[in-house]
Design a protein around this motif. Structure first.
Motif, short mmCIF file in Angstrom:
data_model
loop_
_atom_site.label_atom_id
_atom_site.label_comp_id
_atom_site.label_asym_id
_atom_site.label_seq_id
_atom_site.Cartn_x
_atom_site.Cartn_y
_atom_site.Cartn_z
N ALA A 286 -6.76 -2.74 0.79
CA ALA A 286 -7.11 -2.39 2.16
C ALA A 286 -8.46 -3.01 2.54
O ALA A 286 -8.63 -3.55 3.63
CB ALA A 286 -7.16 -0.87 2.31
N ARG A 287 -9.40 -2.97 1.62
CA ARG A 287 -10.70 -3.55 1.91
C ARG A 287 -10.60 -5.06 2.11
O ARG A 287 -11.17 -5.63 3.04
CB ARG A 287 -11.71 -3.21 0.81
CG ARG A 287 -13.13 -3.36 1.29
CD ARG A 287 -14.18 -3.13 0.23
NE ARG A 287 -13.96 -2.02 -0.66
CZ ARG A 287 -13.75 -2.16 -1.97
NH1 ARG A 287 -13.70 -3.35 -2.51
NH2 ARG A 287 -13.58 -1.10 -2.72
N LEU B 105 0.83 -1.21 0.00
CA LEU B 105 0.00 0.00 0.00
C LEU B 105 0.87 1.25 0.00
O LEU B 105 0.59 2.21 -0.72
CB LEU B 105 -0.91 0.02 1.23
CG LEU B 105 -2.06 -0.97 1.26
CD1 LEU B 105 -2.82 -0.88 2.57
CD2 LEU B 105 -3.00 -0.69 0.10
N ILE B 106 1.91 1.24 0.83
CA ILE B 106 2.80 2.40 0.89
C ILE B 106 3.42 2.65 -0.49
O ILE B 106 3.45 3.79 -0.98
CB ILE B 106 3.90 2.19 1.95
CG1 ILE B 106 3.24 1.90 3.32
CG2 ILE B 106 4.82 3.40 2.04
CD1 ILE B 106 4.22 1.57 4.42
N ILE C 100 -5.45 2.98 4.86
CA ILE C 100 -5.02 3.80 3.74
C ILE C 100 -4.31 5.07 4.23
O ILE C 100 -3.23 5.44 3.75
CB ILE C 100 -6.22 4.19 2.86
CG1 ILE C 100 -6.86 2.94 2.25
CG2 ILE C 100 -5.83 5.21 1.80
CD1 ILE C 100 -6.26 2.50 0.95
N ASP C 101 -4.92 5.73 5.21
CA ASP C 101 -4.34 6.97 5.73
C ASP C 101 -2.93 6.74 6.27
O ASP C 101 -2.01 7.52 6.00
CB ASP C 101 -5.22 7.55 6.84
CG ASP C 101 -6.51 8.15 6.27
OD1 ASP C 101 -6.58 8.30 5.03
OD2 ASP C 101 -7.42 8.46 7.05
N THR C 102 -2.79 5.66 7.04
CA THR C 102 -1.47 5.36 7.60
C THR C 102 -0.46 5.12 6.48
O THR C 102 0.66 5.63 6.51
CB THR C 102 -1.54 4.11 8.49
OG1 THR C 102 -2.67 4.23 9.34
CG2 THR C 102 -0.29 3.94 9.31
N ALA C 103 -0.87 4.33 5.48
CA ALA C 103 0.05 4.02 4.39
C ALA C 103 0.45 5.30 3.65
O ALA C 103 1.63 5.49 3.32
CB ALA C 103 -0.59 3.03 3.42
N TYR C 104 -0.51 6.18 3.43
CA TYR C 104 -0.21 7.41 2.70
C TYR C 104 0.76 8.27 3.49
O TYR C 104 1.73 8.81 2.94
CB TYR C 104 -1.52 8.17 2.43
CG TYR C 104 -1.34 9.39 1.56
CD1 TYR C 104 -0.70 9.31 0.34
CD2 TYR C 104 -1.83 10.63 1.98
CE1 TYR C 104 -0.54 10.44 -0.46
CE2 TYR C 104 -1.67 11.77 1.18
CZ TYR C 104 -1.03 11.66 -0.04
OH TYR C 104 -0.87 12.76 -0.82
N SER C 105 0.55 8.36 4.81
CA SER C 105 1.46 9.20 5.58
C SER C 105 2.84 8.54 5.69
O SER C 105 3.86 9.23 5.67
CB SER C 105 0.83 9.55 6.94
OG SER C 105 1.36 8.77 7.96
N GLY D 276 -15.62 0.44 7.29
CA GLY D 276 -15.21 1.61 6.51
C GLY D 276 -14.10 2.38 7.20
O GLY D 276 -13.12 2.78 6.58
N GLN D 277 -14.24 2.56 8.49
CA GLN D 277 -13.26 3.31 9.26
C GLN D 277 -11.90 2.61 9.25
O GLN D 277 -10.86 3.24 9.06
CB GLN D 277 -13.75 3.48 10.72
CG GLN D 277 -12.96 4.49 11.53
CD GLN D 277 -12.89 5.86 10.84
OE1 GLN D 277 -13.91 6.39 10.40
NE2 GLN D 277 -11.69 6.41 10.72
#
Ligand code: ADP
Ligand code: MG
Ligand code: ZN
Length: 600
Positions: A513-514, A481-482, A558-563, A551-552
């Motif tokens: 992620a899903r 994902l990262i 995703i948020d963690t991977a993006y950061s 969903g959360q």
């Protein structure tokens, strides 16, 4: 008719007359409708193309033209290198149209013609929905009463032939062939088995992705046993006329009984054999078809040497009734080929091609982890075409490597004009992927980074796939994902702007992620529960607001991977700059060049 009833009172006689008249009217309607349908369909029925095959052809870019009438489920398909048009029954027209339109938007050269509905269908919608249903319900009842009337005429077309395919033509899959050889023996010498009192499976279900060779291996069984191969695709059973699907099944098996010993092959069985859940119109029709199939399979004994093979890539969809003893009680998974398998497939499909001495099939096999047999066959075919185009004497290694890229990311489009801004964006985007994955231990080495447009992509980063893995760990998925989000992160970091170029990355990342949360049970909060393919109410059974929590969780991942991707890029900004600048200068960086950035 009973003797006693011959003296009927006038009332009863009147009733009989009325029902006879109704029957005649309905019959006239039926004939009219069939004629009308056959007018439209006569040609189309001659050559059909299975839906899954159509999707395959679309992804290979082999389609010249697709023609669809609004509101119809049949598509006319013109393949690039085939003269006559084929027809395909499209199970879900809406999503199919979406797919085609996206492909076209992505730059695939295919023509989509949407024909308006015929006058018949322009009658106001209410009437339209109402009338045919009424007629059909009435017809359905009559057909059943008249027993078999509906089966007259050409209602189905199955292909029957002796195949010449042998097990030797099926590369790899040694274990699977080993399991299936006993069926060949049984078809050859049924007495031997029945004398012994052995029960031979009636049905074998082949599970596997499209293109893994399910049809091929089914044909090979027929070929080895030298018996007829009767085949039909599940989507062909889905019919507008209620009851015809069931009648097709009956006819298919009538034919099989006549030709026995033989193989009956039902492709895409999920189209008829999916779980019987709701009671909507289409479902009921499917149920009848499925029920008929079950009846047929229960009906023939082991004296009748018929083996039913069925293929699907969606085993989870199948109705459990299909899997009971005496039906498809044997299931064989046809995997995507491993390294050895891929090499074997490449060897088989290069037998009739002129390969240059510099071709290294081993290394091609190494580079194509995850490819199916059909894709590998397609690669060699593409390579032959490229070699011809490039006026090579034989197929060179570079032709094959180019074909691999063409099949994975599409054809190189050097002539496409790109603005400086877009070029820069692409360079940072791709460099972002490459740099981020370089610092992630589980991610494969970068094989090539390019900003030359290819297919739909403005650029691409190719990884070396040196391993075949059966399991993927959570760490690996998180790092994947990262790496996927590294492109978007770089755009944001350097250009302080983001583009649509990351849409595919985002799509893939979201799916991973899903799946992590709903399929592989990798979320700590939700635990190892399979939420996929469940109805909303079933999911609710696991707790209050569980849908929101899913969903959360997906969003958190995703948020963690993006950061994480952003952090990695901030930390290694120098590498990002150096690689992006090199890309802008020379458009492509190969594996060795890429590694030099990380020396010392
Ligand atoms: P499926 O029915 O699983 O979708 P097919 O049997 O139609 O796949 O395979 C499509 C083509 O791919 C075959 O005709 C063959 O050319 C090639 N192919 C797939 N698997 C193999 C294999 N194991 N060995 C050789 N060729 C294969
Ligand atoms: Mg097939
Ligand atoms: Zn990307």
């Amino acid at each position: 008719m009973d003797k006693k009833k011959e003296k009927k009172d006038p009332k009863q006689q009147k009733k009989l007359w009325i029902s006879l008249i109704v029957l005649v009217i309905l019959l006239a309607l039926l004939v009219g409708l069939i004629l009308w349908m056959s007018q439209n369909k006569a040609k189309e029925e001659e050559k059909t193309l299975a839906y899954t095959d159509l999707i395959k052809e679309i992804s290979y870019g082999n389609i010249e033209k697709i023609e669809m009438t609004v509101g119809s489920t049949t598509a006319k398909v013109k393949l690039k290198n085939v003269e006559e048009e084929k027809t395909t029954i499209v199970p879900n027209t809406e999503s199919f149209m979406d797919l085609v339109q996206t492909k076209i938007a992505e730059g695939n050269e295919m023509e989509l013609i949407q024909k308006p509905r015929s006058i018949w269908l322009q009658i106001p919608a209410v009437f339209l929905n109402f009338l045919p249903t009424l007629i059909m319900v009435a017809l359905f009842i009559m057909i059943f009463k008249m027993q078999g009337l509906g089966e007259k005429g050409k209602v189905y077309e199955e292909t029957e032939r002796k195949t010449k395919v042998k097990f030797d033509d099926v590369a790899g899959l040694e274990e699977e062939k080993g399991e299936l050889i006993e069926i060949v023996d049984f078809l050859k010498k049924p007495e031997k088995f029945t004398k012994m009192g052995a029960k031979i499976p009636k049905g074998v279900l082949l599970y596997g992705k499209p293109g893994t060779g399910k049809t091929l291996i089914a044909k090979a069984i027929a070929g080895e046993a030298n018996v007829p191969f009767i085949s039909m695709s599940g989507s062909e059973f889905i019919e507008m006329f209620a009851g015809l699907g069931a009648s097709r099944v009956r006819k298919l098996f009538d034919k099989a009984r006549k030709l026995a010993p033989c193989i009956v092959f039902i492709d895409e069985i999920d189209a008829i054999g999916s779980r019987r859940t709701s009671n909507s119109g289409a479902e009921t029709e499917n149920n009848q078809t499925l029920n008929q199939l079950l009846v047929e399979m229960d009906g023939f004994g082991s004296e009748e040497t018929i083996i039913v093979l069925a293929a699907t890539n969606r085993p989870e969809m199948l109705d459990k009734a299909l899997l009971r003893p005496g039906r498809f009680d044997r299931q064989i998974t046809i995997p995507t080929p491993d390294l050895k398998g891929r090499l074997a497939i490449l060897k088989i499909h290069s037998k009739d091609k002129r390969l240059s001495d510099n071709v290294n099939l081993e290394s091609i096999a190494e580079d194509t982890a995850g490819f199916t047999g059909a894709e590998l066959a397609n690669i060699l075919n593409e390579a032959a075409i490229l070699a011809t185009k490039n006026e090579h004497e034989d197929i060179e290694n570079e032709d094959i490597e180019e074909a691999v890229k063409k099949v994975t990311v599409g054809l190189e489009k050097r002539e496409r004009v790109i603005s400086e801004h877009d070029k820069k964006l692409t360079a940072y985007h791709e460099a972002g992927h490459a740099v981020v994955s370089r610092y992630l231990p589980t991610q494969a080495n970068v094989k090539e980074v390019s900003i030359i447009p290819r297919g739909v992509a403005g650029g691409y980063t190719m990884y070396k796939s040196d391993e075949d893995k059966y399991y993927v760990s959570k760490t690996e998925m998180l790092e994947k994902l990262i790496a996927l989000l590294g492109g978007r992160a770089a755009e944001k970091l350097v250009m302080n702007d983001i583009s649509t170029g990351a849409s595919n990355d985002i799509e893939v990342a979201t799916k991973i992620a899903r799946d992590m949360v709903t399929k592989y049970g990798m979320s700590e909060k939700l635990g190892p529960i399979d939420f996929q393919g469940k109805e909303a109410y079933e999911i609710q059974l696991f707790g209050e607001n569980i849908g929101d929590k899913i969903g959360q969780e997906v969003k958190d991942i995703i948020d963690t991977a993006y950061s994480d991707a952003q952090h990695l890029l901030v930390e290694h900004r120098d590498k990002l700059e150096a690689i992006a600048q090199t890309l802008l200068r020379q458009e492509k960086i190969n594996e060795a060049e890429f590694e030099t950035f990380f020396d010392e």
